[in-house]
Design a protein around this motif. Structure first.
Motif, mmCIF file in Angstrom:
data_model
loop_
_atom_site.group_PDB
_atom_site.id
_atom_site.type_symbol
_atom_site.label_atom_id
_atom_site.label_comp_id
_atom_site.label_asym_id
_atom_site.label_seq_id
_atom_site.Cartn_x
_atom_site.Cartn_y
_atom_site.Cartn_z
ATOM 1 N N ARG A 99 0.993 -0.925 0.155
ATOM 2 C CA ARG A 99 -0.342 0.281 0.029
ATOM 3 C C ARG A 99 0.641 0.935 -0.125
ATOM 4 O O ARG A 99 0.628 2.478 -0.819
ATOM 5 C CB ARG A 99 -0.826 0.028 1.110
ATOM 6 C CG ARG A 99 -1.847 0.863 0.923
ATOM 7 C CD ARG A 99 -2.810 1.205 2.481
ATOM 8 N NE ARG A 99 -3.734 -0.064 2.175
ATOM 9 C CZ ARG A 99 -3.604 -0.602 3.932
ATOM 10 N NH1 ARG A 99 -3.216 -0.326 4.432
ATOM 11 N NH2 ARG A 99 -4.012 -1.601 3.876
ATOM 12 N N ARG A 100 1.759 1.142 0.764
ATOM 13 C CA ARG A 100 2.887 2.236 0.539
ATOM 14 C C ARG A 100 3.820 2.406 -0.294
ATOM 15 O O ARG A 100 3.276 3.935 -0.989
ATOM 16 C CB ARG A 100 4.495 2.022 1.938
ATOM 17 C CG ARG A 100 3.505 2.128 3.204
ATOM 18 C CD ARG A 100 4.708 2.564 4.501
ATOM 19 N NE ARG A 100 5.918 1.700 4.501
ATOM 20 C CZ ARG A 100 4.568 0.497 5.298
ATOM 21 N NH1 ARG A 100 3.822 0.317 5.801
ATOM 22 N NH2 ARG A 100 5.017 -0.774 5.626
ATOM 23 N N LEU A 101 3.616 1.626 -1.236
ATOM 24 C CA LEU A 101 4.423 1.409 -2.334
ATOM 25 C C LEU A 101 3.624 2.215 -4.088
ATOM 26 O O LEU A 101 3.608 2.391 -4.522
ATOM 27 C CB LEU A 101 4.728 0.787 -2.822
ATOM 28 C CG LEU A 101 6.166 -0.637 -2.124
ATOM 29 C CD1 LEU A 101 6.521 -1.400 -3.127
ATOM 30 C CD2 LEU A 101 7.438 0.390 -2.349
ATOM 31 N N ILE A 102 2.108 1.607 -3.569
ATOM 32 C CA ILE A 102 0.899 1.893 -4.585
ATOM 33 C C ILE A 102 0.858 3.604 -4.270
ATOM 34 O O ILE A 102 1.004 4.894 -5.324
ATOM 35 C CB ILE A 102 -0.112 1.099 -3.983
ATOM 36 C CG1 ILE A 102 -0.044 -0.402 -4.613
ATOM 37 C CG2 ILE A 102 -1.326 1.567 -5.139
ATOM 38 C CD1 ILE A 102 -1.125 -0.903 -3.880
ATOM 39 N N GLN A 103 0.437 4.660 -2.808
ATOM 40 C CA GLN A 103 0.153 5.507 -2.521
ATOM 41 C C GLN A 103 1.685 6.144 -3.010
ATOM 42 O O GLN A 103 1.265 7.462 -3.866
ATOM 43 C CB GLN A 103 0.267 5.769 -1.124
ATOM 44 C CG GLN A 103 -1.341 5.179 -0.956
ATOM 45 C CD GLN A 103 -1.731 5.445 0.949
ATOM 46 O OE1 GLN A 103 -0.367 4.713 1.450
ATOM 47 N NE2 GLN A 103 -2.462 5.026 0.961
ATOM 48 N N ALA A 104 2.662 5.884 -3.104
ATOM 49 C CA ALA A 104 3.640 6.488 -4.037
ATOM 50 C C ALA A 104 4.324 6.805 -5.066
ATOM 51 O O ALA A 104 5.039 6.810 -5.833
ATOM 52 C CB ALA A 104 5.564 5.908 -3.067
ATOM 53 N N ALA A 105 3.401 5.550 -6.043
ATOM 54 C CA ALA A 105 3.108 5.591 -6.956
ATOM 55 C C ALA A 105 4.574 4.815 -7.807
ATOM 56 O O ALA A 105 5.331 4.981 -8.784
ATOM 57 C CB ALA A 105 3.006 6.985 -7.776
#
Length: 157
Positions: A126-132
């Motif tokens: 989720r952190r990676l997704i939110q950071a694109a």
């Protein structure tokens, strides 16, 4: 002691793989040894093309690299097919092969939605997704199918 053996990749072309003894000798899980199924050959070839034929090559990540690079991701139960794409600021991705041929795009879409949801529920992803910095790529042969899937995915949260 036989460590490697060959099998047919396709007519006239052979490939080499470890035997269970060879895998053990290299410190690998013996389940990783042996001949590839036809679907495994397709997945490996599609991922090889995806990783190597772009402007900037993507790098396939093995489980140890994935866990070492992203220690807050789960250490087990991860599918194969993760890669690192150095383009832009760099991002990690998961490549999936659409093996449903010309029809059944709905099955491909459902599998992709499940992958998206599964990754969103993991805090590390989720952190990676939110950071694109994370993407999921569906590799498919037919441009029409890719267009249909892209349009349907645009409706997915």
């Amino acid at each position: 002691m036989v460590l490697i053996r060959s099998a047919w990749l396709y007519q006239g072309v052979r490939y080499w793989s470890l035997t269970p003894t060879g895998a053990a000798h290299c410190g690998l899980d013996p389940e990783r040894a042996g001949r590839l199924s036809e679907s495994a050959k397709l997945r490996a070839f599609a991922l090889l093309q995806f990783c190597c034929l772009g402007e900037e090559p993507r790098r396939r990540l093995n489980t140890a690299e994935l866990i070492g690079t992203f220690p807050d991701l789960p250490s087990s139960g991860l599918p194969g097919g993760y890669y690192f794409d150095p383009a832009g600021g760099g991002r990690m991705g998961l490549a999936r092969l659409d093996a449903h041929r010309q029809g059944r795009w709905d099955r491909s879409l459902q599998s992709l939605r499940e992958d998206i949801d599964r990754h969103w529920r993991q805090p590390g992803f989720r952190r990676l997704i939110q950071a694109a910095r994370f993407e999921i790529t569906l590799l498919t042969i037919f441009p029409e199918k890719a267009s249909r899937l892209a349009a349907a995915l645009a409706e997915h949260r």
